[in-house]
Structure formats: structure tokens, C-alpha cells
Design an enzyme around this catalytic site. Structure first.
Site, PDB file in Angstrom:
ATOM      1  N   GLY A  73      18.156  -4.829   1.418  1.00 22.04           N
ATOM      2  CA  GLY A  73      17.726  -6.214   1.639  1.00 22.04           C
ATOM      3  C   GLY A  73      18.297  -6.750   2.948  1.00 22.04           C
ATOM      4  N   THR A  81       5.933  -0.053 -11.620  1.00 24.32           N
ATOM      5  CA  THR A  81       5.119   0.559 -10.575  1.00 24.32           C
ATOM      6  C   THR A  81       3.998   1.420 -11.141  1.00 24.32           C
ATOM      7  OG1 THR A  81       5.181   2.279  -8.866  1.00 24.32           O
ATOM      8  CG2 THR A  81       6.893   2.386 -10.495  1.00 24.32           C
ATOM      9  N   TYR A 123      11.446   8.360  -8.890  1.00 27.96           N
ATOM     10  CA  TYR A 123      11.263   6.911  -8.762  1.00 27.96           C
ATOM     11  C   TYR A 123      10.460   6.371  -9.946  1.00 27.96           C
ATOM     12  CZ  TYR A 123       9.081   2.583  -7.249  1.00 27.96           C
ATOM     13  OH  TYR A 123       8.605   1.299  -7.219  1.00 27.96           O
ATOM     14  N   ILE A 172      -2.374  11.126   9.023  1.00 26.29           N
ATOM     15  CA  ILE A 172      -3.100  11.006   7.754  1.00 26.29           C
ATOM     16  C   ILE A 172      -2.657  12.173   6.884  1.00 26.29           C
ATOM     17  CG2 ILE A 172      -5.389  11.125   6.669  1.00 26.29           C
ATOM     18  CD1 ILE A 172      -6.540   9.856   9.226  1.00 26.29           C
TER      19      ILE A 172
HETATM   20  N1  UDP Z   1      -0.068   7.783   4.039  1.00 29.21           N
HETATM   21  C1  UDP Z   1      -0.547   8.451   5.163  1.00 29.21           C
HETATM   22  N2  UDP Z   1       0.197   8.406   6.298  1.00 29.21           N
HETATM   23  C2  UDP Z   1       1.388   7.768   6.389  1.00 29.21           C
HETATM   24  C3  UDP Z   1       1.889   7.089   5.243  1.00 29.21           C
HETATM   25  C4  UDP Z   1       1.127   7.120   4.098  1.00 29.21           C
HETATM   26  O1  UDP Z   1      -1.631   9.059   5.139  1.00 29.21           O
HETATM   27  O2  UDP Z   1       2.018   7.804   7.456  1.00 29.21           O
HETATM   28  C5  UDP Z   1      -0.878   7.785   2.826  1.00 29.21           C
HETATM   29  C6  UDP Z   1      -0.172   8.310   1.589  1.00 29.21           C
HETATM   30  O3  UDP Z   1      -0.331   9.697   1.488  1.00 29.21           O
HETATM   31  C7  UDP Z   1      -0.887   7.545   0.472  1.00 29.21           C
HETATM   32  C8  UDP Z   1      -1.265   6.213   1.137  1.00 29.21           C
HETATM   33  O4  UDP Z   1      -1.192   6.439   2.543  1.00 29.21           O
HETATM   34  O5  UDP Z   1      -2.053   8.209   0.102  1.00 29.21           O
HETATM   35  C9  UDP Z   1      -0.329   5.076   0.766  1.00 29.21           C
HETATM   36  O6  UDP Z   1       0.994   5.523   0.957  1.00 29.21           O
HETATM   37  P1  UDP Z   1       2.233   4.548   0.843  1.00 29.21           P
HETATM   38  O7  UDP Z   1       3.466   5.346   1.146  1.00 29.21           O
HETATM   39  O8  UDP Z   1       1.993   3.325   1.657  1.00 29.21           O
HETATM   40  O9  UDP Z   1       2.229   4.079  -0.669  1.00 29.21           O
HETATM   41  P2  UDP Z   1       2.242   4.912  -2.058  1.00 29.21           P
HETATM   42  O10 UDP Z   1       0.797   5.134  -2.420  1.00 29.21           O
HETATM   43  O11 UDP Z   1       3.015   6.176  -1.842  1.00 29.21           O
HETATM   44  O12 UDP Z   1       2.915   3.989  -3.008  1.00 29.21           O
END
Ligand code: UDP
Length: 327
Positions: free
Chosen positions: A36, A117, A141, A207
Site C-alpha cells: 500500500g 477473487t 493465491y 501478449i
Molecule cells: N496479459 C498479457 N500480457 C501482459 C499481462 C497480461 O497478455 O503483459 C494477459 C494475461 O495472460 C491475461 C490477461 O492479460 O489473460 C489479464 O491479465 P492480468 O494479469 O491483468 O489479470 P488476471 O486475469 O491474471 O487476473
């Protein structure tokens, strides 16, 4: 009302504190400031710096403050970190919650709302995900958050405590004032990482995987604005104050966007080309996570109002442009 907010200096906690104070509630924050930020502590909140794992500290706060309900955010929340350091998650998330609940029971504080979550579900059995669906977390987590839910359930059976677990999908966006936002170090979440490109801090966005069974091969997530999450917490406290039984609710928009769609939207919002490169899949990422939040809408009367992805990214962009290095 007098509300205790462990973790009130964090991303989501600080937004809820802001809404509570704007609604006239009295807020007491406890936060160890490990993740935080002191700058995110609302000046009108009473702030105790300390750790929820310290029973003497939590007892001292509850001795001094007449608390009616707790909204609990104090936890570690990074999937990847939990895979390499699971015991940190068992210690802070589970042991910390155990100490907090012990102190609450000892002080007669019997209402708690807390951040759970979508990671409690693991690989979903169907879409959209219902609260009654199978829960088989695929990382520590999600496992510790599910165990926190169960800990509250059994504490409730034994001691009469009532809880609401709010299972967030992908929390994002920032406060409309531009004064509060996401500031993780290291950052792992998609939208803040994308925005590091137009902010000049990153050359391209990676990605993670382009071979999922989704419409463009990239993962689908349900992105929910932090301000909408904040409203759900306020409604959940009201629900418990009015005698509502312990309950679990999903919080999402019920709409999924692919990683490529999020990047494309960020290009429109920022006017920057945001180069993207395909990288290997990230371990433990389900292909699609989309919430049914019908139950939260029906039982709590919650209605997300900031579901438009452009609006979500624009609010995050306003924050990150003004605070490129966080607080
Ligand atoms: N993701 C991605 N590139 C990044 C970070 C995340 O492609 O640099 C993808 C990740 O694999 C997931 C989505 O974006 O499918 C959301 O990821 P994030 O970590 O924001 O949240 P999560 O779904 O893990 O809670």
C-alpha cells in the site's frame, strides 16, 4: 458507520475508503504499507500503520475504536508470485485473516466484507461463471482466498460472525478525480502494462499466448471498474447491517474482452500505436473468465455503471499519465 479497513492504502481499498468517506462514514485504516501507499491514505481516515498478523496491534486498534463492520483488503494478490512463494500467501492471507478474525470475535465485531477473487474457480466449468460453480483454484493465491472464505464460514458457525465474500473478476480503472489509481511494483496487470507503452516506459506490450480457443486466440477477461467494485462493498456492508446472511457474490460486467481487444481500445484512447508482440502463454491462465453477477444485482441491488472498456481505460490513462511512477 465506523468501518475498519485493513488494506485501505492499497489499490482497491483506497477507492472504497474514498467512497465511504464521501458517503459520510467514519473510516479506520490499518495497513503495513508493504504494497500500500501512504499517499493513498485518505486524510480524513484514521490511520494505524501495522500488520494484521500482529494480534497485539489489531487488539489495540479494536480496543480504541468502536468498529461496526470490517472491509478486509489486507492480502497479497499476485498469481505469479504466489506460484513461486506460496507460503508468503498462506502467511499473510490465511494467517493474517485468522488473527484478524480472532480479534474481531474477541471484540464482538461480527460483520466482515472481504475481497475474494475469480481465481477461486480455477478453470471454469461453464461461462458465465456462477457462484455455485466448482471451485478448484489453480494457484496458491486463489487457494488462500478460497480458504479465507471457508475460514469465515466456520467462524460464523461457531461465533455468529457474518461475512460477504466478493469475488472480483479483473479490477481496473482509476478514480475519476485522477488522484487514486493502480500502482503496483512490479506491475503485472494487463491495462497498466499496456499504458506503460504510451507513457514511454515500455517499448511494446507482450501478449501471453495467441493459441487459446477464443475468437482471436487471446485470453478473454471480464474487466470491472474499481469504482463499481467500491459501490458493491458499500451495498454489501448495508446488506449485513440489515441482517443479511453470509453470502458470496461475483463482481464483473458479464462481458468479456480479449487481450487484443483491450490493446486495440488502449490505442484508440491514447492515440498511440502501442506495438504488441506475441509471447508464450503465462502458466495458469484460463482461456476465458466471465462473471455472472446476476446474484449481486438481485440480492445487493448492485448495478455496474462504468462497464464501457473505453471509459475504464480512459480513467486508468488519466491516472497513469499524471503519475507515471505511481504515487
Ligand atoms: N496479459 C498479457 N500480457 C501482459 C499481462 C497480461 O497478455 O503483459 C494477459 C494475461 O495472460 C491475461 C490477461 O492479460 O489473460 C489479464 O491479465 P492480468 O494479469 O491483468 O489479470 P488476471 O486475469 O491474471 O487476473
Amino acid at each position: 458507520m465506523r468501518i475498519l479497513v485493513p488494506g485501505g492504502a492499497g489499490y482497491i481499498g483506497s477507492h472504497i475508503v474514498r467512497e465511504l468517506i464521501d458517503a459520510g462514514d467514519l473510516v479506520v485504516i490499518i495497513d503495513n504499507l508493504e504494497t500500500g501507499h501512504r499517499e493513498a491514505v485518505h486524510p480524513k481516515a484514521k490511520f494505524y500503520q501495522g500488520d494484521i498478523r500482529n494480534r497485539d496491534f489489531v487488539d489495540r486498534v479494536l480496543d480504541q475504536e468502536k468498529i461496526e463492520a470490517v472491509i478486509h483488503f489486507a492480502a497479497n494478490s499476485l498469481v505469479g508470485e504466489s506460484m513461486v512463494n506460496p507460503l508468503k500467501y498462506y502467511d499473510n492471507n490465511l494467517y493474517g485473516t485468522k488473527v484478524l478474525l480472532e480479534s474481531m470475535v474477541a471484540h464482538g465485531v461480527d460483520k466482515i466484507v472481504f475481497s475474494s477473487t475469480a481465481a477461486t474457480y480455477g478453470e471454469p466449468e461453464s461461462i458465465p461463471i456462477l457462484e455455485t460453480d466448482r471451485t478448484e483454484p489453480t494457484n496458491p493465491y486463489g487457494e488462500t482466498k478460497l480458504a479465507m472464505e471457508k475460514m469465515m464460514k466456520w467462524t460464523g458457525v461457531a461465533h455468529g460472525l457474518r461475512y460477504v465474500a466478493l469475488r472480483y473478476f479483473n479490477a481496473c480503472g482509476a478514480h475519476e478525480s485522477g488522484e487514486l489509481g493502480e500502482a503496483h511494483n512490479p506491475e503485472t496487470h494487463l491495462i497498466p502494462l499496456i499504458l506503460q507503452v504510451p507513457n514511454g516506459q515500455r517499448k511494446a506490450i507482450s501478449i501471453y499466448g495467441e493459441d487459446y480457443h477464443t475468437k482471436d486466440g487471446t485470453c478473454v477477461r471480464d474487466y470491472i471498474h474499481v469504482t463499481d467494485l467500491a459501490q458493491a462493498h458499500i451495498l454489501a456492508v448495508k446488506y449485513l447491517m440489515e441482517g443479511g446472511e453470509s453470502n458470496v457474490f461475483n463482481l464483473g460486467n458479464g462481458v468479456g474482452f480479449t487481450v487484443k481487444e483491450v490493446i486495440e481500445t488502449a490505442r484508440r484512447v491514447t492515440g498511440h500505436p502501442i506495438p504488441a508482440e506475441i509471447a508464450p502463454r503465462r502458466g495458469g491462465d484460463p482461456a476465458r473468465l466471465i462473471a455472472s453477477s446476476e446474484k449481486a444485482q438481485r440480492v445487493l441491488g448492485w448495478k455496474p455503471e462504468h462497464g464501457d472498456l473505453e471509459e475504464i481505460i480512459a480513467s486508468a490513462w488519466k491516472w497513469h499519465q499524471a503519475h507515471p511512477n505511481g504515487y
